[in-house]
Write an enzyme that holds these catalytic residues in place. Structure first.
Site, PDB file in Angstrom:
ATOM      1  N   ARG A  82       0.584  -1.083   0.181  1.00  0.00           N
ATOM      2  CA  ARG A  82       0.271   0.508  -0.234  1.00  0.00           C
ATOM      3  C   ARG A  82       1.018   1.008   0.233  1.00  0.00           C
ATOM      4  O   ARG A  82       2.070   1.185   0.240  1.00  0.00           O
ATOM      5  CB  ARG A  82      -0.680   0.012   1.047  1.00  0.00           C
ATOM      6  CG  ARG A  82      -0.116   0.060   2.746  1.00  0.00           C
ATOM      7  CD  ARG A  82       0.512  -1.639   3.387  1.00  0.00           C
ATOM      8  NE  ARG A  82      -0.889  -2.288   3.059  1.00  0.00           N
ATOM      9  CZ  ARG A  82      -2.329  -2.687   4.040  1.00  0.00           C
ATOM     10  NH1 ARG A  82      -1.933  -1.998   4.750  1.00  0.00           N
ATOM     11  NH2 ARG A  82      -2.176  -3.320   3.519  1.00  0.00           N
ATOM     12  N   ASP A 129      -1.071   3.411   4.596  1.00  0.00           N
ATOM     13  CA  ASP A 129      -1.707   2.825   5.384  1.00  0.00           C
ATOM     14  C   ASP A 129      -1.645   3.769   6.717  1.00  0.00           C
ATOM     15  O   ASP A 129      -0.296   4.353   7.579  1.00  0.00           O
ATOM     16  CB  ASP A 129      -1.205   1.656   6.060  1.00  0.00           C
ATOM     17  CG  ASP A 129      -2.128   0.959   6.872  1.00  0.00           C
ATOM     18  OD1 ASP A 129      -3.438   1.214   7.199  1.00  0.00           O
ATOM     19  OD2 ASP A 129      -1.365  -0.308   7.651  1.00  0.00           O
TER      20      ASP A 129
HETATM   21  N1  LIG Z   1      -7.674   1.080  15.428  1.00  0.00           N
HETATM   22  C1  LIG Z   1      -8.394   0.912  14.131  1.00  0.00           C
HETATM   23  N2  LIG Z   1      -6.779   1.874  13.150  1.00  0.00           N
HETATM   24  C2  LIG Z   1      -7.118   1.560  12.218  1.00  0.00           C
HETATM   25  N3  LIG Z   1      -8.236   1.270  11.269  1.00  0.00           N
HETATM   26  C3  LIG Z   1      -9.264   0.228  12.121  1.00  0.00           C
HETATM   27  C4  LIG Z   1      -8.666  -0.321  13.430  1.00  0.00           C
HETATM   28  N4  LIG Z   1      -9.160  -0.923  14.058  1.00  0.00           N
HETATM   29  C5  LIG Z   1     -10.647  -1.461  13.386  1.00  0.00           C
HETATM   30  N5  LIG Z   1     -10.131  -0.829  12.172  1.00  0.00           N
HETATM   31  C6  LIG Z   1     -10.195  -1.501  10.470  1.00  0.00           C
HETATM   32  O1  LIG Z   1     -10.019  -1.700   9.887  1.00  0.00           O
HETATM   33  C7  LIG Z   1     -10.980  -1.675   8.777  1.00  0.00           C
HETATM   34  C8  LIG Z   1      -9.774  -2.329   7.493  1.00  0.00           C
HETATM   35  O2  LIG Z   1      -7.699  -1.891   8.015  1.00  0.00           O
HETATM   36  P1  LIG Z   1      -6.475  -2.049   6.418  1.00  0.00           P
HETATM   37  O3  LIG Z   1      -7.303  -2.592   5.217  1.00  0.00           O
HETATM   38  O4  LIG Z   1      -5.612  -0.939   6.985  1.00  0.00           O
HETATM   39  O5  LIG Z   1      -6.299  -3.304   7.875  1.00  0.00           O
HETATM   40  P2  LIG Z   1      -4.997  -3.961   7.142  1.00  0.00           P
HETATM   41  O6  LIG Z   1      -3.819  -2.970   7.106  1.00  0.00           O
HETATM   42  O7  LIG Z   1      -4.461  -4.472   5.981  1.00  0.00           O
HETATM   43  O8  LIG Z   1      -4.711  -4.638   8.646  1.00  0.00           O
HETATM   44  P3  LIG Z   1      -4.175  -4.303  10.289  1.00  0.00           P
HETATM   45  O9  LIG Z   1      -5.688  -4.435  10.586  1.00  0.00           O
HETATM   46  O10 LIG Z   1      -3.766  -5.969  10.394  1.00  0.00           O
HETATM   47  O11 LIG Z   1      -2.867  -3.698   9.904  1.00  0.00           O
HETATM   48  C9  LIG Z   1     -10.503  -0.019   8.733  1.00  0.00           C
HETATM   49  O12 LIG Z   1     -11.772   0.346   7.751  1.00  0.00           O
HETATM   50  C10 LIG Z   1     -11.279  -0.113  10.114  1.00  0.00           C
HETATM   51  O13 LIG Z   1     -12.712  -0.313  10.124  1.00  0.00           O
HETATM   52  N1  LIG Z   2       6.709  -4.448   8.491  1.00  0.00           N
HETATM   53  C1  LIG Z   2       5.592  -4.179   7.903  1.00  0.00           C
HETATM   54  N2  LIG Z   2       4.339  -5.149   7.447  1.00  0.00           N
HETATM   55  C2  LIG Z   2       3.195  -5.163   7.010  1.00  0.00           C
HETATM   56  C3  LIG Z   2       2.742  -3.837   7.786  1.00  0.00           C
HETATM   57  C4  LIG Z   2       3.171  -2.894   8.433  1.00  0.00           C
HETATM   58  O1  LIG Z   2       3.416  -1.386   8.271  1.00  0.00           O
HETATM   59  N3  LIG Z   2       5.021  -2.606   8.043  1.00  0.00           N
HETATM   60  N4  LIG Z   2       1.139  -3.197   7.619  1.00  0.00           N
HETATM   61  C5  LIG Z   2       0.305  -4.500   7.416  1.00  0.00           C
HETATM   62  C6  LIG Z   2      -0.980  -3.908   7.406  1.00  0.00           C
HETATM   63  O2  LIG Z   2      -1.304  -2.934   7.869  1.00  0.00           O
HETATM   64  C7  LIG Z   2       1.013  -5.785   7.116  1.00  0.00           C
HETATM   65  N5  LIG Z   2       2.201  -6.195   7.352  1.00  0.00           N
END
Ligand SMILES: Nc1ncnc2c1ncn2[C@@H]1O[C@H](COP(=O)(O)OP(=O)(O)OP(=O)(O)O)[C@@H](O)[C@H]1O
Ligand SMILES: Nc1nc2c(c(=O)[nH]1)N=C(CO)CN2
Length: 177
Positions: A96, A99
């Site tokens: 991405r 994020d």
């Molecule tokens: N603390 C949080 N911060 C950001 N998003 C959150 C949080 N808690 C729940 N979410 C939900 O997660 C959804 C998907 O987030 P996102 O696509 O960024 O996940 P990801 O980055 O792939 O994985 P991760 O959540 O493991 O970092 C968002 O649309 C949001 O509604």
């Molecule tokens: N090193 C690293 N790995 C990831 C990251 C990230 O920000 N850094 N974010 C992810 C999904 O939120 C999944 N994996």
């Protein structure tokens, strides 16, 4: 709006395009949000991808904010900033441009369908804990009874390196005279 200033921490990550420019832009965009003040930002780290490992390395950083927005309103603004920086949701944990994760919001513990705070995976992620420890080592992560420094000791720092800009990745890299 919640009416009083709360401290919040946001995790930033990018592994596509001009990664450093996306982080810089995101910090500026956060500071420009009504009801949000950027108080500080951690150093930038280059980190091995976690989850889906077959993708480019990330740059990660943590921003410290003060905000009068509610957690839900702040999340809405984070998602809007991600979209403004070209984020497309395709693969979970996939590559991405930007994020933004809401890591902590005061001492709040929130578990709704849309938002979980503290971020549910933050205590497993060295790419979050290491930059957060630069800013707030003694901060106890709500619900865990442990401070950020102790979480770093538990999780380790493998795959997380301080990032030094190279000319092709940032227009503002310092130049030798
Ligand atoms: N603390 C949080 N911060 C950001 N998003 C959150 C949080 N808690 C729940 N979410 C939900 O997660 C959804 C998907 O987030 P996102 O696509 O960024 O996940 P990801 O980055 O792939 O994985 P991760 O959540 O493991 O970092 C968002 O649309 C949001 O509604
Ligand atoms: N090193 C690293 N790995 C990831 C990251 C990230 O920000 N850094 N974010 C992810 C999904 O939120 C999944 N994996």
């Amino acid at each position: 709006m919640a009416g009083c200033w709360q401290r919040a921490y946001v995790g930033l990550g990018s592994n596509l395009g001009d990664r450093a420019a996306f982080l810089r832009g995101a910090l500026a965009a956060l500071d420009a949000e009504p009801g949000v003040r950027l108080v500080g930002a951690s150093p930038i780290y280059e980190t091995d991808p976690v989850g889906v490992t077959d993708q480019p390395p990330f740059l990660n950083q943590v921003a410290e904010l003060e905000t009068v927005l509610t957690p839900d309103a702040l999340l809405t603004r984070l998602l809007a900033i991600e979209r403004a920086f070209g984020r497309e949701r395709r693969v979970r944990w996939g590559p991405r441009t930007l994020d933004l994760d809401l890591l902590l919001y005061g001492d709040a513990r929130i578990a709704t369908e849309r938002l979980c705070v503290p971020h549910p995976r933050m205590t497993e992620r060295a790419f979050v804990l290491v930059p957060l420890a630069d800013m707030a080592p003694d901060l106890v992560i709500p619900g865990t009874g442990r401070c950020v420094r102790d979480w770093v000791r538990l999780v380790g720092t493998k795959g997380v390196r301080r990032w030094k800009p190279i000319a092709s990745e940032t227009a503002s890299a310092p130049t030798e005279s």
